[in-house]
Design a protein around this motif. Structure first.
Motif, short mmCIF file in Angstrom:
data_model
loop_
_atom_site.label_atom_id
_atom_site.label_comp_id
_atom_site.label_asym_id
_atom_site.label_seq_id
_atom_site.Cartn_x
_atom_site.Cartn_y
_atom_site.Cartn_z
N VAL A 167 2.91 11.87 -3.81
CA VAL A 167 2.73 10.84 -4.83
C VAL A 167 2.64 11.48 -6.21
O VAL A 167 1.84 12.40 -6.42
CB VAL A 167 1.47 10.00 -4.56
CG1 VAL A 167 1.28 8.95 -5.65
CG2 VAL A 167 1.59 9.32 -3.21
N SER A 168 3.45 11.00 -7.17
CA SER A 168 3.45 11.52 -8.52
C SER A 168 2.87 10.49 -9.48
O SER A 168 3.24 9.31 -9.43
CB SER A 168 4.89 11.87 -8.96
OG SER A 168 4.96 12.09 -10.35
N PHE A 169 1.97 10.93 -10.35
CA PHE A 169 1.40 10.01 -11.33
C PHE A 169 2.48 9.50 -12.29
O PHE A 169 2.41 8.39 -12.78
CB PHE A 169 0.28 10.70 -12.11
CG PHE A 169 -0.36 9.82 -13.15
CD1 PHE A 169 -1.30 8.87 -12.78
CD2 PHE A 169 -0.01 9.92 -14.50
CE1 PHE A 169 -1.87 8.03 -13.73
CE2 PHE A 169 -0.59 9.11 -15.44
CZ PHE A 169 -1.53 8.15 -15.07
N GLY A 170 3.49 10.32 -12.57
CA GLY A 170 4.53 9.92 -13.51
C GLY A 170 5.31 8.72 -13.03
O GLY A 170 5.63 7.82 -13.81
N SER A 171 5.65 8.66 -11.74
CA SER A 171 6.46 7.57 -11.23
C SER A 171 5.66 6.54 -10.44
O SER A 171 6.09 5.40 -10.30
CB SER A 171 7.58 8.13 -10.33
OG SER A 171 7.03 8.87 -9.25
N GLN A 172 4.51 6.93 -9.90
CA GLN A 172 3.68 6.02 -9.12
C GLN A 172 2.21 6.16 -9.55
O GLN A 172 1.37 6.66 -8.79
CB GLN A 172 3.82 6.31 -7.62
CG GLN A 172 5.23 6.11 -7.08
CD GLN A 172 5.33 6.56 -5.63
OE1 GLN A 172 5.25 7.75 -5.30
NE2 GLN A 172 5.49 5.59 -4.74
N PRO A 173 1.88 5.75 -10.76
CA PRO A 173 0.53 5.99 -11.27
C PRO A 173 -0.57 5.33 -10.47
O PRO A 173 -1.62 5.92 -10.23
CB PRO A 173 0.60 5.46 -12.71
CG PRO A 173 1.74 4.49 -12.72
CD PRO A 173 2.72 5.04 -11.74
N SER A 174 -0.37 4.08 -10.06
CA SER A 174 -1.42 3.39 -9.31
C SER A 174 -1.68 4.06 -7.97
O SER A 174 -2.84 4.26 -7.57
CB SER A 174 -1.03 1.92 -9.10
OG SER A 174 -0.95 1.23 -10.32
N GLU A 175 -0.60 4.42 -7.28
CA GLU A 175 -0.76 5.08 -5.98
C GLU A 175 -1.43 6.44 -6.14
O GLU A 175 -2.25 6.85 -5.31
CB GLU A 175 0.60 5.22 -5.30
CG GLU A 175 1.20 3.93 -4.78
CD GLU A 175 1.74 3.04 -5.89
OE1 GLU A 175 1.83 3.50 -7.05
OE2 GLU A 175 2.08 1.88 -5.60
N ALA A 176 -1.08 7.16 -7.22
CA ALA A 176 -1.69 8.47 -7.45
C ALA A 176 -3.19 8.34 -7.72
O ALA A 176 -3.99 9.14 -7.23
CB ALA A 176 -1.00 9.16 -8.61
N LEU A 177 -3.58 7.34 -8.50
CA LEU A 177 -5.01 7.13 -8.77
C LEU A 177 -5.76 6.82 -7.48
O LEU A 177 -6.87 7.34 -7.26
CB LEU A 177 -5.18 5.99 -9.78
CG LEU A 177 -4.75 6.28 -11.21
CD1 LEU A 177 -4.75 5.01 -12.04
CD2 LEU A 177 -5.67 7.32 -11.85
N LYS A 178 -5.19 5.98 -6.64
CA LYS A 178 -5.85 5.64 -5.38
C LYS A 178 -5.94 6.85 -4.45
O LYS A 178 -6.85 6.94 -3.61
CB LYS A 178 -5.10 4.50 -4.70
CG LYS A 178 -5.12 3.20 -5.49
CD LYS A 178 -4.19 2.16 -4.88
CE LYS A 178 -4.10 0.93 -5.75
NZ LYS A 178 -3.15 -0.08 -5.22
N ALA A 179 -4.99 7.79 -4.59
CA ALA A 179 -4.99 8.98 -3.74
C ALA A 179 -5.95 10.05 -4.25
O ALA A 179 -6.18 11.05 -3.55
CB ALA A 179 -3.58 9.55 -3.65
N GLY A 180 -6.49 9.86 -5.47
CA GLY A 180 -7.46 10.82 -5.98
C GLY A 180 -7.08 11.50 -7.27
O GLY A 180 -7.81 12.39 -7.74
N PHE A 181 -5.97 11.12 -7.88
CA PHE A 181 -5.61 11.71 -9.17
C PHE A 181 -6.64 11.33 -10.23
O PHE A 181 -7.10 10.19 -10.29
CB PHE A 181 -4.23 11.22 -9.61
CG PHE A 181 -3.83 11.70 -11.00
CD1 PHE A 181 -3.14 12.88 -11.15
CD2 PHE A 181 -4.16 10.96 -12.12
CE1 PHE A 181 -2.78 13.33 -12.41
CE2 PHE A 181 -3.81 11.40 -13.38
CZ PHE A 181 -3.12 12.59 -13.53
N SER A 182 -6.99 12.29 -11.07
CA SER A 182 -7.89 12.01 -12.18
C SER A 182 -7.59 12.98 -13.31
O SER A 182 -7.07 14.09 -13.09
CB SER A 182 -9.36 12.13 -11.77
OG SER A 182 -9.67 13.47 -11.43
N GLY A 183 -7.90 12.57 -14.52
CA GLY A 183 -7.65 13.44 -15.66
C GLY A 183 -8.56 13.08 -16.82
O GLY A 183 -8.94 11.92 -17.00
N ARG A 184 -8.91 14.10 -17.59
CA ARG A 184 -9.73 13.89 -18.78
C ARG A 184 -9.31 14.88 -19.84
O ARG A 184 -9.10 16.07 -19.56
CB ARG A 184 -11.21 14.11 -18.45
CG ARG A 184 -12.15 13.97 -19.63
CD ARG A 184 -13.56 14.43 -19.28
NE ARG A 184 -13.60 15.85 -18.97
CZ ARG A 184 -13.67 16.82 -19.88
NH1 ARG A 184 -13.68 16.50 -21.18
NH2 ARG A 184 -13.71 18.09 -19.52
#
Length: 544
Positions: free
Chosen positions: A264-281
């Motif tokens: 899952v890539s945040f660039g093309s699938q942001p919602s799925e990436a967030l649900k999978a644990g992607f985070s950034g600050r």
């Protein structure tokens, strides 16, 4: 889903500097290539030469994945990796990097930008292991030139960053997830915009009115045709020009992020990436900032309209974070000064503000459960220039003390659709019945503070409201106190802004919504009660 152009560009630029490293140059490049592919890009290399302690790549090209709506191409002419002899790897990017991105706007139009990046003397020293790496990078100068690719926004922009240094760490877990941290500094930043071009020809606005067009077609009179047609336009050789400069001292930045394992890539699938644990600050802080602009626009009646302005601030901050828990966006400036002059304005505009800050927090992942949101805004020490006061109040009738504004709200909401879904972003979300659906359903709102203090009058309000299925019918109570309102009305009469005979109406409205505080007739208080069914009471009296 449209890939956010600016977000992708920043990620690519940063990744092109502090590369991911291991114990040999070949392993460094393999790690770098894997990281780009994890971001959703295809990597192609023109030539690859060397082995052991040195590896040289030419024409390294990154393009967006086939299933991505964004057309993106990044080219790095040459990358050289050299073992340092002590377990580290030195990497250098030679030549001018180019980046071009195209996307489709909300109206179906093509948008995008192109930029070139030069970083002479850049160097990254990478140490550690494949599972835990540290990258120390240096760029004496980073020069960026860019321009938009659409037909309207073709204004060129240049930026120069000097003495850029920083450190990035990358830790990879056994399951393939990665955590990154970074911090850095640029001694100075300077951005410039300079644009000159022919003045656009203005269309005849009357032809958009069918009635006027019919009148002219049917011969409604020469005078009507002459007066109804906007034939005036800039001279054929008229030009418009605009220039702006922004200087920032001591820019610092820091950030951290987590990339989950998987495809899952945040660039093309942001919602799925967030649900999978992607985070950034990420956060930025600056020292002194200064800026100036000038513009010269051709006028219809001949001549030109000239404007200029400048601003400065002692410091500034900007921070963004995103995870499954929500999005926060906040920033501030201190000791801001702004001035603006124009041949179209009767007097210059100039003001200062001691503090201007904001913070927005909201959910981004849909859930049937309530999620928190908040909004804060503070403006302190707003002081207008004497020229503005002289134009508005030459007799000094109103107090000229610094003004302030504060807004502090928080509450609970139900997000029915992921914030970063295309349907949400484009306003086409629908419910199960196919009808348009409001994706942001408030359930409660706490007005912690809304206050305003200006021209000798002040207001403070606070209260709590709850919402059912109809957000237009809240239930709850809001209380407020007001000071100096009657005195302000009297001063407005004295200035001639409000005629004495028209003052009865505003005072009657005040009497409906507020009552005097005992012992202080110039202080008012009110209690607004919102009841079920949409009825509203002010101080116990029904007004709706």
């Amino acid at each position: 889903m449209h890939r956010p152009l600016a977000t992708s560009a920043i990620a690519l630029i940063l990744a092109a500097g502090p590369v991911f490293a291991d114990v040999t140059p070949n392993e460094v490049w393999q790690s770098l290539q894997d990281s780009y592919e994890d971001m959703g890009y295809q990597v192609d290399v023109g030539t690859e030469e060397g082995s052991g302690d040195t590896l040289t790549l030419t024409d390294v090209t990154l393009t967006a994945a086939e299933d991505d709506s964004t057309d993106m191409t990044l080219i790095m002419p040459r990358i050289e990796f050299t073992a340092t002899g002590d377990g580290g790897v030195r990497s250098v990017i030679d030549g001018q990097m180019t980046l071009e991105m195209r996307d489709t706007g909300p109206e179906g139009e093509e948008i995008g930008f192109a930029m070139t990046m030069d970083a002479p003397g850049n160097e990254t020293i990478s140490t550690g292991t494949l599972e835990a790496m540290q990258h120390d990078f240096t760029m004496p100068t980073l020069m960026i030139e860019g321009r938009a690719l659409d037909d309207v926004n073709t204004v060129p922009v240049t930026a120069t960053l000097t003495n850029v240094t920083g450190t990035q760490t990358v830790t990879t877990a056994t399951d393939g997830s990665a955590t990154q941290t970074g911090q850095g500094r640029a001694e100075a930043v300077e951005m410039q915009i300079t644009a000159t071009g022919p003045s656009p020809t203005l269309e005849d606005p009357t032809l958009e009115d069918p009635a006027l067009e019919d009148d002219m077609t049917n011969g409604a009179g020469d005078d009507a045709a002459t007066e109804g047609t906007a034939t005036a336009e800039p001279a054929p050789d008229a030009t418009d020009s605009f220039g702006a400069t922004l200087r920032i001292a001591d820019l610092t930045f820091e950030g951290e992020g987590t990339t989950p394992a998987g495809e899952v890539s945040f660039g093309s699938q942001p919602s799925e990436a967030l649900k999978a644990g992607f985070s950034g600050r990420g956060s930025f802080a600056t020292g002194e900032m200064t800026g100036q602009f000038t513009s010269d626009v051709a006028a219809l009646e001949g001549g030109s309209s000239q404007s200029s302005g400048d601003f400065s601030a002692a410091s500034g901050t900007l921070a963004v974070s995103m995870s499954e828990e929500g999005l926060t966006y906040e920033g501030s400036t201190t000791d801001m000064q702004t001035s603006l002059t124009s041949t179209d304005m009767p007097f210059p505009i100039s003001y200062v503000a001691a503090l201007n800050s904001f913070r927005l927090a909201m959910p981004v992942v849909a859930s049937e459960a309530e999620q928190p949101f908040s909004l804060r805004y503070v403006l302190e020490g707003l002081t207008l220039d004497d020229a503005i006061w002289q134009a508005m109040d030459p007799e000094s009738t109103l107090p000229r003390d610094p003004a302030s504004l504060s807004i502090d709200l928080e509450g609970q909401t139900v997000l029915t659709q992921d914030f970063m879904d295309p349907d949400y972003m484009e306003g086409t979300a629908t419910g199960p019945d196919g009808e348009p659906q409001m994706p942001f359903l408030p359930r409660s709102l706490s007005i912690k503070d809304i206050s305003l203090d200006a021209v000798g009058a002040s207001m403070q309000m606070a209260g709590d409201l709850t919402f059912g299925d109809d957000p237009s019918q809240p239930v709850g109570t809001v209380e407020g106190t007001f000071s100096g309102i009657n005195t302000l009305l009297d001063r407005l009469v004295q200035m001639g802004v409000v005629p004495q005979e028209q003052l009865m109406g505003p005072r009657m409205m005040l009497a409906m919504f507020a009552r005097p505080v005992e012992g202080n007739p110039d202080q008012l208080q009110t209690e607004l009660e919102f009841r079920e069914g949409g009825s509203i009471f002010a101080n116990g009296q029904q007004i709706q």
